[in-house]
Write an enzyme that holds these catalytic residues in place. Structure first.
Site, PDB file in Angstrom:
ATOM      1  N   GLU A  22      44.710  42.932  41.411  1.00  0.00           N
ATOM      2  CA  GLU A  22      43.888  42.639  42.581  1.00  0.00           C
ATOM      3  C   GLU A  22      44.606  41.917  43.720  1.00  0.00           C
ATOM      4  O   GLU A  22      44.312  40.771  44.038  1.00  0.00           O
ATOM      5  CB  GLU A  22      42.650  41.827  42.168  1.00  0.00           C
ATOM      6  N   GLU A  45      39.226  47.173  34.784  1.00  0.00           N
ATOM      7  CA  GLU A  45      38.188  46.166  34.532  1.00  0.00           C
ATOM      8  C   GLU A  45      36.840  46.724  34.955  1.00  0.00           C
ATOM      9  O   GLU A  45      36.724  47.327  36.017  1.00  0.00           O
ATOM     10  CB  GLU A  45      38.402  44.871  35.341  1.00  0.00           C
TER      11      GLU A  45
END
EC number: 3.2.1.21
Length: 455
Positions: free
Chosen positions: A165, A363
């Site tokens: 991220e 995720e």
């Protein structure tokens, strides 16, 4: 059940070093920016920190046996840079390497494929002291760390993720300041974006040029953005469409474009220059350097949790004249809308907008207010429903031609949820932080069964 998940589909679960390991200063580990950030007062809810977390550093064997019982095909975890290089560079800490030796060996012995994230936010504090990701020098420090680790484990670890991220690293850490290192400067955040991209390319390039037999990708948190148009008799103007589109470019294309196309979204850079949020020279050199260093990754990891619904608001104090809407519907404890259709839409959009690439959902999961009932169990029916719906969206995307290769549930166990401390539980295993007792939630058994039926 419809058997449309491809053969060899990688069913996994994910964690990150700072969120579960604990042992923050043991066996030669150096201080990370999250150690520093959480030890300073008022940064984290209730003053929580990751000093002990789930104590996975001392309990990894128990945790791996739970993974085996669950039937995981793969486990995604991150390596703490400060365990390998306590200062970020210089002397290598053998005890840190030995910990990951033991963990990786234990996974392989149990038939679980290790998928390793090289950087999941816990930068060595010594590197932050010289500017962290905003200092161009960091590209070389990261490279040395990454290549040392890849070369050590390349025979057992075949899938590597350069960054988790980058959006959060740059904007939550250096612009909003709610994550470590807690800086609030948009221009600095853009420097960080660029360092992350160059670091990613450098590692992918070295792996390919040296014919190292591993795959390297990156994990992006992507949020499909929808324009709020449901107001009765309302006609959306061109400016509204454009502003909402630009906001989506900051969230998504700012990373997707360089990673998969070798350039930043030019319209977004122009807008930022116009708003004096980016130096015009800097914008030019960023484009030039990404173009020169671009190399296509082996796979793309996507973290998906929810969508964003936005509408035009000229009184907004944000970078763009827009505000967030909160549609009626189901929400998780994080205040995120449950919207599985968004995962499908996102996967189809990537398939249609970018060169073909294998994709992993690295995720996806939900935080709910889990409690241990009198029978000693955790009945998390909402999480089961959440996962079921998102698995279904993924299956539908595969049927529509998306090259999806695996799915990692966030998270294997409850853990330190960054700025929220221990108040949000994402695990399919419940952790009692007082005793470190692990309790398998109902979602654990649901996932165990789902993997069996879809393998």
């Amino acid at each position: 059940m419809d058997m449309s998940f491809p053969k060899g589909f990688l069913w996994g679960a994910a964690t990150a070093s700072y969120q579960i390991e604990g042992a923050w200063n043991e066996d030669g580990k150096g201080e990370s920016i999250w150690d520093r950030f959480t030890h300073q007062k008022r940064n984290i809810l209730y003053g929580h920190n990751g000093d002990v977390a789930c104590d996975h550093y001392h309990r990894f064997e128990e945790d791996v046996s739970l993974m085996k019982e669950l039937g995981l095909k793969a486990y995604r975890f991150s390596i703490a840079w400060t365990r390998i290089f306590p200062d970020g560079f210089g002397t290598v800490n053998q005890k840190g390497l030995e910990f990951y030796d033991r963990l990786i060996n234990k996974l392989v012995e149990n038939g679980i494929e290790p998928v390793v994230t090289l950087y999941h936010w816990d930068l060595p504090q010594k590197l932050q002291d010289i500017g962290g990701w905003a200092n161009p020098e960091i590209v070389n420090y990261y490279f040395d760390y990454a290549m040392l680790v890849i070369n050590r484990y390349k025979d057992k670890v075949k899938k590597w993720i350069t960054f988790n991220e980058p959006y959060c690293i740059a904007f939550l850490g250096y612009f909003h300041g709610i994550h470590a290192p807690g800086i609030k400067d948009f221009k600095v955040a853009m420097d960080v974006v660029h360092s992350l991209m160059l670091s990613h390319f450098k590692v992918v390039k070295a792996v390919k040029e040296n014919n190292i037999d591993v795959e390297v990708g990156i994990t992006l948190n992507l949020t499909p953005v929808y324009l709020q148009t449901e107001r009765l008799g309302y006609k959306v103007s061109e400016i509204e469409r454009e502003m909402v589109s630009l906001s989506s470019q900051l969230d998504n294309q700012l990373f997707l474009d360089p990673v998969l196309k070798g350039s930043y979204p030019q319209k977004l850079l122009d807008y930022l220059v116009q708003k004096d949020l980016l130096d015009s020279q800097k914008a030019l050199s960023m484009q030039q350097e990404v173009k020169e260093n671009f190399i296509f990754p082996d796979f793309l990891g996507i973290n998906y949790y929810t969508r964003a619904v936005r509408l035009y608001d000229e009184n907004s104090s944000w970078i763009f004249p827009i505000r967030w809407e909160h549609p009626a519907g189901e929400y998780t404890e994080m205040g995120w809308e449950v919207f599985p259709q968004g995962l499908f839409d996102l996967l189809i959009w990537i398939k249609e907008s970018y060169p073909q690439i294998p994709i992993y959902i690295t995720e996806n999961g939900a935080a709910y207010n889990d409690i241990v009932t009198e029978d000693g169990k955790v009945h998390d029916s909402k999480r089961i429903e959440y996962l079921k719906q998102h698995f279904e969206a993924a299956r539908k995307a595969i049927e529509n031609g998306v090259d999806l290769r695996g799915y990692f549930v966030w998270s294997l166990m409850d853990n330190f949820e960054w700025a929220m401390g221990y108040t949000k539980r994402f695990g399919i295993i419940y952790v009692d932080y007082e005793t470190q007792k692990r309790i398998k939630k109902d979602s654990f058994y649901f996932y165990q069964q789902y993997i069996k039926e879809n393998s």
